[in-house]
Design a protein around this motif. Structure first.
Motif, PDB file in Angstrom:
ATOM      1  N   MET A  44      -0.603   7.734 -12.385  1.00 17.97           N
ATOM      2  CA  MET A  44       0.313   6.784 -12.794  1.00 17.97           C
ATOM      3  C   MET A  44       1.672   7.870 -12.822  1.00 17.97           C
ATOM      4  O   MET A  44       1.513   8.964 -13.483  1.00 17.97           O
ATOM      5  N   ARG A  45       2.730   7.380 -12.092  1.00 18.41           N
ATOM      6  CA  ARG A  45       3.799   8.162 -11.987  1.00 18.41           C
ATOM      7  C   ARG A  45       4.145   9.482 -12.750  1.00 18.41           C
ATOM      8  O   ARG A  45       4.136   9.519 -13.874  1.00 18.41           O
ATOM      9  N   ALA A  46       4.107  10.619 -12.148  1.00 19.93           N
ATOM     10  CA  ALA A  46       3.956  12.111 -12.873  1.00 19.93           C
ATOM     11  C   ALA A  46       2.653  11.953 -13.684  1.00 19.93           C
ATOM     12  O   ALA A  46       2.609  12.219 -14.873  1.00 19.93           O
TER      13      ALA A  46
ATOM     14  N   ALA B 167       1.923   8.265   0.122  1.00 16.62           N
ATOM     15  CA  ALA B 167       2.854   8.070  -0.609  1.00 16.62           C
ATOM     16  C   ALA B 167       2.904   8.201  -1.987  1.00 16.62           C
ATOM     17  O   ALA B 167       2.514   7.649  -2.879  1.00 16.62           O
ATOM     18  N   GLY B 168       2.378   9.726  -2.430  1.00 15.54           N
ATOM     19  CA  GLY B 168       2.145   9.969  -3.951  1.00 15.54           C
ATOM     20  C   GLY B 168       2.374  11.339  -3.875  1.00 15.54           C
ATOM     21  O   GLY B 168       2.410  12.209  -3.104  1.00 15.54           O
ATOM     22  N   GLY B 169       2.255  11.851  -5.381  1.00 16.36           N
ATOM     23  CA  GLY B 169       2.488  13.158  -5.543  1.00 16.36           C
ATOM     24  C   GLY B 169       3.953  13.513  -5.092  1.00 16.36           C
ATOM     25  O   GLY B 169       4.353  14.825  -4.918  1.00 16.36           O
ATOM     26  N   SER B 170       4.965  12.750  -5.065  1.00 13.69           N
ATOM     27  CA  SER B 170       6.360  12.971  -4.591  1.00 13.69           C
ATOM     28  C   SER B 170       6.273  13.926  -3.448  1.00 13.69           C
ATOM     29  O   SER B 170       7.110  14.716  -3.111  1.00 13.69           O
TER      30      SER B 170
ATOM     31  N   SER C 202       0.673  -1.077   0.010  1.00 11.93           N
ATOM     32  CA  SER C 202      -0.031   0.064   0.115  1.00 11.93           C
ATOM     33  C   SER C 202       0.921   1.343   0.117  1.00 11.93           C
ATOM     34  O   SER C 202       1.785   1.437   0.558  1.00 11.93           O
ATOM     35  N   GLN C 203       0.389   2.232  -0.896  1.00 14.56           N
ATOM     36  CA  GLN C 203       1.078   3.622  -0.830  1.00 14.56           C
ATOM     37  C   GLN C 203       0.330   4.504  -0.001  1.00 14.56           C
ATOM     38  O   GLN C 203       0.476   5.569   0.264  1.00 14.56           O
ATOM     39  N   GLY C 204      -0.948   3.926   0.643  1.00 16.62           N
ATOM     40  CA  GLY C 204      -1.847   4.996   1.436  1.00 16.62           C
ATOM     41  C   GLY C 204      -2.542   4.066   2.345  1.00 16.62           C
ATOM     42  O   GLY C 204      -3.713   3.526   2.418  1.00 16.62           O
TER      43      GLY C 204
ATOM     44  N   GLY D 210      10.123  11.997  -6.438  1.00 14.48           N
ATOM     45  CA  GLY D 210       9.789  10.900  -6.993  1.00 14.48           C
ATOM     46  C   GLY D 210       9.551  10.817  -8.508  1.00 14.48           C
ATOM     47  O   GLY D 210       9.610   9.829  -9.069  1.00 14.48           O
ATOM     48  N   GLU D 211       8.792  12.027  -8.749  1.00 14.62           N
ATOM     49  CA  GLU D 211       8.348  11.923 -10.234  1.00 14.62           C
ATOM     50  C   GLU D 211       8.880  12.995 -11.193  1.00 14.62           C
ATOM     51  O   GLU D 211       8.716  12.797 -12.336  1.00 14.62           O
ATOM     52  N   ILE D 212       9.670  13.873 -10.587  1.00 14.35           N
ATOM     53  CA  ILE D 212      10.219  14.708 -11.594  1.00 14.35           C
ATOM     54  C   ILE D 212      10.956  14.391 -12.588  1.00 14.35           C
ATOM     55  O   ILE D 212      11.183  14.655 -13.925  1.00 14.35           O
TER      56      ILE D 212
ATOM     57  N   PHE E 284       4.291   3.133  -8.044  1.00 14.46           N
ATOM     58  CA  PHE E 284       4.113   4.155  -9.267  1.00 14.46           C
ATOM     59  C   PHE E 284       2.781   4.709  -9.162  1.00 14.46           C
ATOM     60  O   PHE E 284       2.275   5.255 -10.338  1.00 14.46           O
ATOM     61  N   GLY E 285       1.884   4.332  -8.116  1.00  8.57           N
ATOM     62  CA  GLY E 285       0.497   5.061  -8.271  1.00  8.57           C
ATOM     63  C   GLY E 285      -0.511   3.966  -8.305  1.00  8.57           C
ATOM     64  O   GLY E 285      -1.507   4.209  -7.680  1.00  8.57           O
ATOM     65  N   CYS E 286      -0.197   2.776  -8.594  1.00 11.01           N
ATOM     66  CA  CYS E 286      -1.380   1.860  -8.753  1.00 11.01           C
ATOM     67  C   CYS E 286      -1.527   1.044  -7.137  1.00 11.01           C
ATOM     68  O   CYS E 286      -2.377   0.192  -7.195  1.00 11.01           O
TER      69      CYS E 286
HETATM   70 MO1  MOS Z   1       2.405   8.587  -7.517  1.00 14.22          MO
HETATM   71  S1  MOS Z   1       1.377   8.397  -9.563  1.00 14.22           S
HETATM   72  O1  MOS Z   1       1.992  10.115  -7.050  1.00 14.22           O
HETATM   73  O2  MOS Z   1       2.084   7.474  -6.644  1.00 14.22           O
END
Ligand code: MOS
Length: 757
Positions: A358-360, A515-518, A218-220, A716-718, A250-252
């Motif tokens: 999905m990543r950026a 853990a998203g949006g860098s 989980s990222q959240g 993370g995404e830049i 990567f967002g999923c």
């Molecule tokens: Mo990312 S798409 O903010 O996990």
């Protein structure tokens, strides 16, 4: 870079800061020795296996499943279909808020996309469950699938990304284009992409009455806990999720997915622990993806070569049953100065799984189009593409006019160009060849990503033995959060890292935010920082109010914490250990709490972004059209760098995604069946080592007093932004051919030569 010689705890940490040290991953040895146990590695006693049966059609209904055949197979315990799926407390199609996406939880016999779960077989072995699922041999009532950006009528979505307006403008774009001395209008296409972390979604679920205990990546954590609680009608406190390691996200893995929930449904139905792991093919549908886009950009410059109009239109795709719209045009708000800017989005609905972050998300998609268009505009003006970018450098946020909280992009361009050796690049394309006769090209792209921050919480403890504990339910998906956040924790508590226990990756710890949006280092890091400050404040109060302490009378503001001691700021010869302070007070430990939240005033006053400049070299076989990225150098300014080793790794990973976006990655949908034709890692190409010969990330110093007290922006995404365009621009520079349909594969390159690309 001699960065492999550093030990885990350099000697000078004692007298300095843990922040900024290029420490190796704290979980590195566990991972390389196989000691890290991922969700699918769990085997509670009595565990059964669930396997999903998924739809082979994209639209219609399931008319028949041979449940009897599946049930008769030795070892099969239960078959769950819409006919007997246990009731849930919440309709999976209910959309209660922005981040509650609709799930396919066997609520009906409708099929909305290929690879949608249509049944679940639970058995004593994985083999039996797999065979049971195969024996279901579904029959369908097939309806024609709508696939493709031109397949259905388009509409303006209510919002894009996480609630951004679909249409934004500043100034008069048509007037700008009319009065422009040079202008271009160009369209680009980007394909659907699928996240495909190494670790597919997996869950091991155990029910004990109304208590649910699960292992799942989980990222959240708190969001997942809340969603499961709603679906099962139990309190979030009844749910414990462990996610100590993720094999990529990567967002999923930001929001709990249907298949994960189905694992918990299966465990409840059979009253035993159940493991459910997606196959690679099943990752192409029910767990999100990056939607394809068509992007049209119209740019105009005045006689000085300055942009006066920038119009960025995106057409994208969502599912028939839910809303997520790739916010690709938004990047044009942030990067280049222009008197008039207009961005818009339209969308179509297809018979596909709902796209997702999905990543950026948006930035990556928009960046390759904008950076290509900027290159084409520079070419039209007869100007070097780096010089053109500098000429159109945004001193304030273009769309809002707000000042930047910090922006060291000029320095990124300078350091990146110097390291790459940009000077002397021929302006015209097709001018450089290597000794083997391959065409060589150089391209540049600008990287940008917002510096975001969400709400997070942490709890800190310092014990009488001088050790400390920091707790926050953070997520290490491989990016190194467990290392970087522990470094922040050590500094916050004034402890050496080896005296600190860092607890994370579990839903029974304070919520560290998604853990998203860098944003994770800023969000969790600031909560940790504040929890540490709370503890140190309490220790200081004990010491400075006690006449037996050498710190007596120093006052809270007058001490600093380091190496397990408090020092008088004005006289560092006077200090006292935490152990002595707690011992004298008769306390076993002292506890503190911290929260983080974005500073609303700073956010409304400043535009906050990380920036970078990426330079790419490609070599192209003039006969075969084969393209290789041979050298990519990115210089990035992202505020304070907590751990330069982890950050370089993140940036390099992002740049590899950028190379992938430009040259490799695409999901191919069969327009007749609506099925992805390359739903495996053999045919869904991502770069391997041979595709990335030389890669370098330069960290440009940047101090940001506004983003947060630690000055952290996020990395993370830049890396994916800027890079994809730089590679595409290098292909043009090598060949003189502008392929506007990504990825730039050899057939498209050769096709464009003959005018059919
Ligand atoms: Mo990312 S798409 O903010 O996990």
């Amino acid at each position: 870079m001699p960065d492999i010689t550093l030990s885990q705890t350099p000697a000078h940490v004692r007298h300095g800061s843990s922040i900024g040290q290029p420490l190796t991953r704290r979980d590195g040895v566990l991972k390389v020795t196989g000691g890290a146990r991922y969700a699918a590695d769990q085997h509670p006693p009595g565990m059964l296996y669930a396997v999903l049966a998924v739809s082979s059609i994209a639209r219609g209904r399931v008319a028949f499943l041979d449940v009897a055949a599946a049930k008769a197979y030795p070892g099969v315990v239960e078959v769950i279909t819409p006919a007997n799926r246990p009731a849930l407390a919440q309709d999976p199609d209910e959309r209660s808020d922005l981040f509650t996406f609709r799930l396919d939880l066997l609520q009906s016999d409708r099929v909305r996309y290929a690879n949608q779960p249509i049944a679940m077989v639970i058995a004593e072995t994985l083999e039996a469950a797999t065979q049971g699922a195969a024996l279901l041999v579904p029959r369908y009532e097939i309806e024609p699938a709508q696939i493709g950006l031109d397949a259905t009528a388009s509409f303006v979505p209510p919002a894009v990304g996480p609630g951004f307006p679909a249409e934004v403008h500043r100034g008069d774009i048509e007037a700008g284009l009319t009065s422009a001395s040079k202008k271009i209008a160009v369209s680009y296409e980007t394909p659907a992409q699928y996240h495909n972390p190494m670790e597919p979604h997996a869950i091991v679920a155990v029910w004990d009455g109304d208590m649910l205990s699960i292992d799942t990546p989980s990222q959240g954590l708190a969001l997942a806990q809340g969603r499961l609680a709603s679906l099962f009608g139990i309190s979030p406190d009844n749910i414990h999720i462990r996610s100590p390691f993720l094999g990529g996200g990567f967002g999923c893995k930001g929001f709990i997915t249907g298949p994960q929930v189905l694992g918990a449904i299966a465990a409840r139905a059979v009253g035993k622990p159940v493991k459910l792991v997606l196959s690679r093919e099943q990752m192409f549908g029910p767990v999100g993806h990056r939607a394809p886009t068509q992007q049209t950009l119209r740019l105009g410059t005045n006689q000085d070569g300055k942009l006066i109009a920038l119009d960025h239109r995106t057409k994208t795709m969502s599912s028939t049953f839910d809303d997520f719209f790739e916010p690709a045009s938004g990047i044009s708000h942030a990067l280049y100065a222009s008197a008039a800017i207009a961005t818009s989005h339209e969308a179509v609905r297809n018979d596909v799984g709902t796209p997702m972050f999905m990543r950026a998300p948006g930035e990556a998609t928009g960046s390759i189009a904008l950076e290509s268009a900027i290159d084409e505009m520079a070419q039209a003006c007869g100007v070097d593409p780096l010089a053109f970018r500098l000429k159109n450098y945004a001193e304030v946020e273009p769309i809002s006019g707000k000042p930047f909280s910090s922006k060291a992009l000029r320095e990124c361009y300078r350091q990146g160009a110097e390291r790459f050796g940009w000077e002397g690049r021929p302006l015209a394309p097709r001018q450089m060849r290597d000794r083997d006769g391959l065409l060589v090209g150089w391209g540049v792209g600008t990287a940008v990503f917002p510096a975001l921050m969400f709400a997070g919480h942490a709890k800190a403890v310092v014990r009488r033995d001088g050790s400390g504990v920091m707790e926050t339910g953070a997520h290490d998906m491989g990016q190194g959060a467990g290392t970087a956040l522990a470094q922040i924790a050590a500094d916050a508590l004034g402890l050496d890292l080896d005296r600190l226990e860092f607890r994370s990756g579990s839903s029974d710890l304070p919520d560290a935010g998604i853990a998203g949006g860098s944003s994770h280092t800023a969000t969790a890091g600031m909560a940790i920082h504040n929890a540490g400050a709370d503890v140190i404040g309490r220790l200081a109060e004990l010491a400075t109010n006690d006449h037996r302490s050498p710190l007596f009378g120093a006052g809270n503001a007058g001490v600093i914490a380091r190496g397990g001691r408090l020092f008088r700021r004005d006289d560092e010869s006077r200090s006292e250990s935490y152990a002595d302070i707690l011992g004298r007070a008769g306390l076993a430990q002292i506890e503190g709490h911290g929260t983080s939240a974005a500073d609303g005033v700073a956010q409304s006053s400043y535009a906050m972004y990380a920036h970078g400049a990426v330079f790419a070299e490609v070599r192209v076989d003039p006969d075969l059209g084969q393209i290789r990225a041979t050298r990519v150098i990115g210089a990035f300014a992202a505020g304070r760098i907590i751990n330069p080793r982890m950050v370089r790794s993140q940036l390099c990973g992002g740049m590899i995604w950028g190379i992938s976006f430009a040259l490799h990655e695409q999901a191919m949908m069969d327009p007749r069946s609506g099925r992805p034709m390359n739903a495996n890692l053999a045919e869904y190409h991502i770069p391997v080592n041979a595709d990335v010969p030389s890669l370098e990330a330069i960290l440009v110093e940047e101090h940001d007093p506004h983003v947060n007290a630690l000055g952290i922006k996020g990395v993370g995404e830049i890396g994916i932004t800027g890079t994809a365009g730089a590679v595409a621009n290098a292909v043009w520079h090598a060949t003189g051919l502008r392929v506007r349909h990504f990825p730039i594969t050899l057939d498209r390159l050769i096709g464009s030569q003959t005018g059919s690309g």
